[in-house]
Enzyme design. Structure first.
Site, PDB file in Angstrom:
ATOM      1  CD1 TRP A 221       9.323 -15.082 -26.137  1.00 48.60           C
ATOM      2  CD2 TRP A 221       9.469 -12.852 -26.044  1.00 48.60           C
ATOM      3  NE1 TRP A 221       8.689 -14.672 -24.993  1.00 48.60           N
ATOM      4  CE2 TRP A 221       8.759 -13.307 -24.895  1.00 48.60           C
ATOM      5  CE3 TRP A 221       9.653 -11.481 -26.198  1.00 48.60           C
ATOM      6  CZ2 TRP A 221       8.269 -12.440 -23.922  1.00 48.60           C
ATOM      7  CZ3 TRP A 221       9.156 -10.622 -25.226  1.00 48.60           C
ATOM      8  CH2 TRP A 221       8.483 -11.103 -24.100  1.00 48.60           C
TER       9      TRP A 221
ATOM     10  CG  ASP B 289       3.175 -20.736 -15.679  1.00 46.35           C
ATOM     11  OD1 ASP B 289       4.401 -20.679 -15.878  1.00 46.35           O
ATOM     12  OD2 ASP B 289       2.343 -20.813 -16.612  1.00 46.35           O
ATOM     13  CG  ASP B 290       8.838 -21.614 -13.961  1.00 46.14           C
ATOM     14  OD1 ASP B 290       9.205 -22.519 -13.204  1.00 46.14           O
ATOM     15  OD2 ASP B 290       9.607 -20.971 -14.703  1.00 46.14           O
TER      16      ASP B 290
ATOM     17  CE  LYS C 212       2.415 -21.919 -20.078  1.00 42.38           C
ATOM     18  NZ  LYS C 212       2.287 -20.621 -19.392  1.00 42.38           N
ATOM     19  CD1 TRP C 213       6.566 -29.524 -23.105  1.00 39.41           C
ATOM     20  CD2 TRP C 213       5.571 -31.519 -23.023  1.00 39.41           C
ATOM     21  NE1 TRP C 213       7.468 -30.447 -23.550  1.00 39.41           N
ATOM     22  CE2 TRP C 213       6.887 -31.680 -23.515  1.00 39.41           C
ATOM     23  CE3 TRP C 213       4.769 -32.644 -22.895  1.00 39.41           C
ATOM     24  CZ2 TRP C 213       7.396 -32.929 -23.874  1.00 39.41           C
ATOM     25  CZ3 TRP C 213       5.280 -33.878 -23.268  1.00 39.41           C
ATOM     26  CH2 TRP C 213       6.583 -34.017 -23.742  1.00 39.41           C
ATOM     27  CG  ASP C 214       7.122 -23.035 -21.210  1.00 37.14           C
ATOM     28  OD1 ASP C 214       7.414 -22.828 -22.391  1.00 37.14           O
ATOM     29  OD2 ASP C 214       6.939 -22.123 -20.379  1.00 37.14           O
ATOM     30  CG  MET C 215      11.062 -26.858 -25.588  1.00 31.78           C
ATOM     31  SD  MET C 215      12.365 -25.807 -26.226  1.00 31.78           S
ATOM     32  CE  MET C 215      13.500 -27.002 -26.816  1.00 31.78           C
ATOM     33  CG  ASN C 216      10.579 -21.318 -21.430  1.00 35.53           C
ATOM     34  OD1 ASN C 216       9.862 -20.707 -22.210  1.00 35.53           O
ATOM     35  ND2 ASN C 216      10.136 -21.771 -20.277  1.00 35.53           N
TER      36      ASN C 216
ATOM     37  CB  CYS D 296       3.874 -23.344 -23.662  1.00 32.15           C
ATOM     38  SG  CYS D 296       4.554 -21.726 -23.215  1.00 32.15           S
TER      39      CYS D 296
ATOM     40  CG  ASP E  14       5.791 -15.823 -23.091  1.00 34.88           C
ATOM     41  OD1 ASP E  14       4.873 -16.573 -22.708  1.00 34.88           O
ATOM     42  OD2 ASP E  14       6.999 -16.102 -22.970  1.00 34.88           O
TER      43      ASP E  14
HETATM   44  C1  GLA Z   1       7.509 -19.202 -20.603  1.00 32.08           C
HETATM   45  C2  GLA Z   1       6.019 -19.288 -20.892  1.00 32.08           C
HETATM   46  C3  GLA Z   1       5.258 -18.442 -19.915  1.00 32.08           C
HETATM   47  C4  GLA Z   1       5.552 -18.903 -18.515  1.00 32.08           C
HETATM   48  C5  GLA Z   1       7.052 -18.862 -18.257  1.00 32.08           C
HETATM   49  C6  GLA Z   1       7.404 -19.487 -16.938  1.00 32.08           C
HETATM   50  O1  GLA Z   1       8.007 -17.961 -20.912  1.00 32.08           O
HETATM   51  O2  GLA Z   1       5.753 -18.906 -22.203  1.00 32.08           O
HETATM   52  O3  GLA Z   1       3.872 -18.514 -20.168  1.00 32.08           O
HETATM   53  O4  GLA Z   1       5.049 -20.196 -18.330  1.00 32.08           O
HETATM   54  O5  GLA Z   1       7.765 -19.555 -19.260  1.00 32.08           O
HETATM   55  O6  GLA Z   1       8.759 -19.504 -16.708  1.00 32.08           O
END
Ligand code: GLA
Length: 751
Positions: free
Chosen positions: A205, A372-373, A482-486, A532, A554
């Site tokens: 990361w 964003d989030d 923006k489709w995220d996956m964390n 993302c 990030d």
């Molecule tokens: C991830 C994304 C960031 C942001 C955060 C929001 O880390 O990579 O760009 O969108 O989530 O929680």
């Protein structure tokens, strides 16, 4: 581009296949007992020649042979197209098929072939495509195993104007018995020697896709993912380059696996220095039940051959991914310059704050505002809300529609962040459907960032998320997602599947992600998708099929980003790399860098900002305005031109990074140079340029040069830090992390 076609010749008298487009040749033949023997892959060679002499066999002790009485024919000695284990080859096979009697040994033999113009699509999977039949030719070869009756169809597509071969495999079960597929490589390629350096893109990361290299050695070298996503740790790409190969000369073979889940790419060097390169779904944790009449389609792997160094290889990948992997409206259209509120506000925002950022953004020329989030459910922190894709009433009491209207009234487009595959326990979705998370009965599931993974191997779950997302897209008329996956996957198990299918969960999960992407991109063709995964944790060719850009990392620090973007460019085009200017001290490295350099790095990507413009002073705001206008003026060149890496940030010998991009017609180019720490009494410094027309005259900063001069002598980039302050050199205006972009403009031909 060349206008040569892709040809697939079958020379019956030699049982030999030759795939050629005038640039590369790929040759193999059918042995007397129906095995496919690899002959050659590389720079084009003549047709109508018998290349059987390339099948080398020696009598060797301590080996095994196919036929009794014969001491020569052993698969262990042979280069093959679809190798198997246990019938005289001891290297890793391309297939492992478990049968009713417990055996996993097969002996597939040639049955028939078919040549088709163009390229068929792969059902449910991302893949390269053609728009006209003459863009490619495809060879389908069917092999059969007599005992199990199983069939394998090997697919080879050669593109007409690029040195690219797409490969994939389908396994069919026409028998009455259930078979279990435990391994299936999409690509297996036996190369005649081991004189290569293995190049991989690995990291973590925040430092994704660093270039790492080593010599091949006898044994296995591999990269893989076991995380359910392609991962920050290893990208599904490997290059084998000759030891004297540079960025601009020498041979390189690149493999990119078009897949977003667990993968394995490996090179096995055997005792006679033969290198077996394989790419496919990671066999670890994989077992697919093949019911009678069922079939299994493996994802596609792309093979690129270059004799023009790594840049030649990358340019072929870029052209392919930009034009024949990415799809839809945004493939060709200029992408909007965006502003994202994440680093500007994190979870601490309200409508007023967001509109204030948007107003300022409009003033400087930004096109798209991305929230964003934090806008949904009870998402006031990262412990709640995921899974509830409706507005967060506490933060935005007037709703998303109201905010979207205000943003649109300013003349900006509007986009939202989603994390469709996730759920927090503190959410309505989880309270209603605790059984929808990936978990193992009677075991406590692990969390990542306080969140759990929805079981996308279950259609019911995917359908629920699709409906929730459609509602919000319609309500706020979204232009961008923006489709995220964390977090990676743990506790792998599908409560919706029987015990015999638990080895399918990882792959079915990826298919579920693709399904949702396909449904959304089909229903909303005008929406621009950016993928993302905590930055670049799923920056792979699979997702580029649905989302033409991906949040690269990030880590927005301009110095770190040089390495990340440099490494990423080995495979992925600039148009796919989400790159934003953020505030300093940087939120990831705490480093101070000039705004100029932050812009000069991010401009070589899908450009945007991630800060509160209201906090910048007027001079910086003016600079932002200039950066945006420069980007818009050159966006088409940056995204569609040929990209050349010139000086690597990984080699560190010159305290510089440099790259350039050249228009297809060579009429214009941009050269960028980035400096590390300032130094005293700096050595003279030139950079040799590439890709220009040697006969043309180019203007750089009002001075003329021929293309040949710039590419043979080089362009002087020494800066005034090579002097000392005195009367004649009063103010060397250079500083740590300085950078510069030169516009190179063709002014005519040499007289
Ligand atoms: C991830 C994304 C960031 C942001 C955060 C929001 O880390 O990579 O760009 O969108 O989530 O929680």
């Amino acid at each position: 581009m060349r206008t040569k076609g892709a040809h697939i010749h079958f020379e019956e008298q030699w049982n030999q296949f030759h795939l050629s487009n005038g640039e590369v040749s790929y040759l193999f033949k059918i042995s007397e007992d129906g095995k496919l023997l690899h002959l050659y892959y590389g720079k084009a060679v003549s047709n109508s020649r018998d290349y059987s002499y390339l099948v080398e066999m020696q009598h060797r002790p301590m080996t095994t042979y196919r036929q009794e009485g014969d001491l020569l024919y052993s698969l262990e000695h042979l280069k093959q197209e679809f190798p198997e284990y246990g019938t005289t080859d001891f290297r890793h096979p391309a297939i492992q098929l478990k049968q009713k009697n417990g055996s996993f040994i097969t002996d597939f033999r040639y049955a028939c072939f078919q040549v088709i113009e163009g390229k068929p699509s792969l059902k449910g999977l991302p893949a390269t495509y053609v728009e006209a039949a003459n863009e490619a030719a495809t060879l389908l070869i069917t092999l059969k195993d007599e005992v199990t009756k199983a069939e394998v169809v090997l697919s080879y597509t050669l593109f007409s104007q690029l040195p690219v071969i797409a490969r994939s495999v389908e396994v069919k079960n026409p028998s009455q018995d259930v078979l279990y597929l435990e391994n299936l490589a999409s690509l297996s390629l036996d190369l005649p020697d081991q004189d290569y350096r293995w190049v991989q893109l690995s990291g973590a990361w925040g430092r994704e896709r660093y270039v790492k290299e080593r010599d091949l050695q006898q044994g296995i070298q591999s990269i893989e993912s076991t995380r359910g996503i392609s991962s920050h740790q290893h990208n599904p790409f490997v290059a084998l380059k000759r030891k004297n190969t540079t960025e601009n000369s020498g041979e390189a073979i690149g493999v990119s696996f078009i897949y977003s889940g667990n993968f394995l790419i490996q090179a096995e060097v055997d005792t006679w220095d033969v290198t077996r390169l394989q790419a496919g779904i990671n066999p670890f944790g994989f077992k697919w039940e093949l019911q009678p009449a069922a079939s299994f389609q493996a994802p596609e792997a792309l093979l690129v051959y270059s004799d023009q160094g790594l840049n030649g290889m990358s340019q072929a990948f870029h052209a392919m991914f930009r034009n024949r992997l990415a799809r839809g409206k945004w493939r060709n259209e200029n992408r909007p310059v965006l502003i994202n509120n994440w680093e500007a506000t994190y979870f601490d925002f309200d409508e007023e704050k967001l509109v204030a950022i948007a107003e300022k953004a409009k003033e400087v020329g930004i096109d798209l505002f991305v929230l964003d989030d934090g806008w949904f459910g009870e998402r006031n922190h990262d412990k709640a809300g995921l899974g509830d894709w409706f507005v967060n009433q506490k933060l935005l009491p007037k709703g998303i529609g109201s905010l979207a209207e205000k943003i649109r009234a300013l003349g900006l487009k509007f986009g939202l962040w989603f994390e469709p595959e996730m759920v927090n326990k503190d959410s309505e979705l989880y309270r209603q459907h605790p059984e929808w998370i990936i978990h193992i009965p009677h075991r406590t599931p692990q969390h990542g960032r306080n969140q759990f993974v929805l079981n996308f191997a279950n259609d019911e779950v995917v359908d629920n998320i699709f409906e929730q997302m459609c509602k919000i897209i319609d309500e706020s008329q979204l232009d961008y997602i923006k489709w995220d996956m964390n977090r990676p996957l743990t506790d792998i198990y599908g409560v919706n599947l029987p015990a015999s299918q638990q080895g399918e969960v990882f792959h079915r999960y990826v298919l579920g992600v693709y399904k949702l992407y396909e449904q959304l991109t089909t229903k909303y063709p005008n929406v621009l998708f950016e993928s993302c995964s905590s930055g670049g944790g799923r920056f792979d060719a699979g997702l580029l099929y649905y989302a033409p850009q991906c949040w690269t990392s990030d880590d927005t620090d301009a110095i770190e980003r040089q390495k990340i973007q440099y490494g990423t460019s080995l495979v992925y085009p600039l148009s796919s790399m989400g790159a934003h200017v953020s505030i300093t001290p940087n939120h990831q490295t705490n480093r101070l860098t000039p705004l100029k350099t932050r812009g000069n790095v991010a401009i070589f990507g899908a450009f945007g900002y991630e800060l509160d413009l209201n906090k910048l002073d007027p001079a910086d705001c003016l600079l932002v305005k200039e950066q945006i206008s420069f980007y818009k003026q050159h966006q088409s060149l940056i995204h569609n031109g040929k990209f050349y890496r010139l000086v690597s940030p990984f080699e560190g010998t010159r305290n510089r990074t440099s790259w350039m991009v050249v228009a297809a017609d060579q009429s214009q180019a941009l050269l960028a140079v980035y400096k590390g720490l300032n130094e005293v009494n700096w050595p003279y410094d030139r950079i040799v340029l590439h890709g220009l027309d040697p006969e043309a005259v180019y203007e750089i900063e009002e001075k003329e040069y021929t293309g040949a001069e710039l590419m043979n002598i080089g362009f002087i980039v020494s800066d005034s830090s090579s002097g000392q302050i005195n009367e004649q050199n009063p103010l060397p205006e250079t500083f740590d992390f300085d950078s510069k972009i030169w516009v190179i403009q063709k002014r005519g031909e040499r007289k």
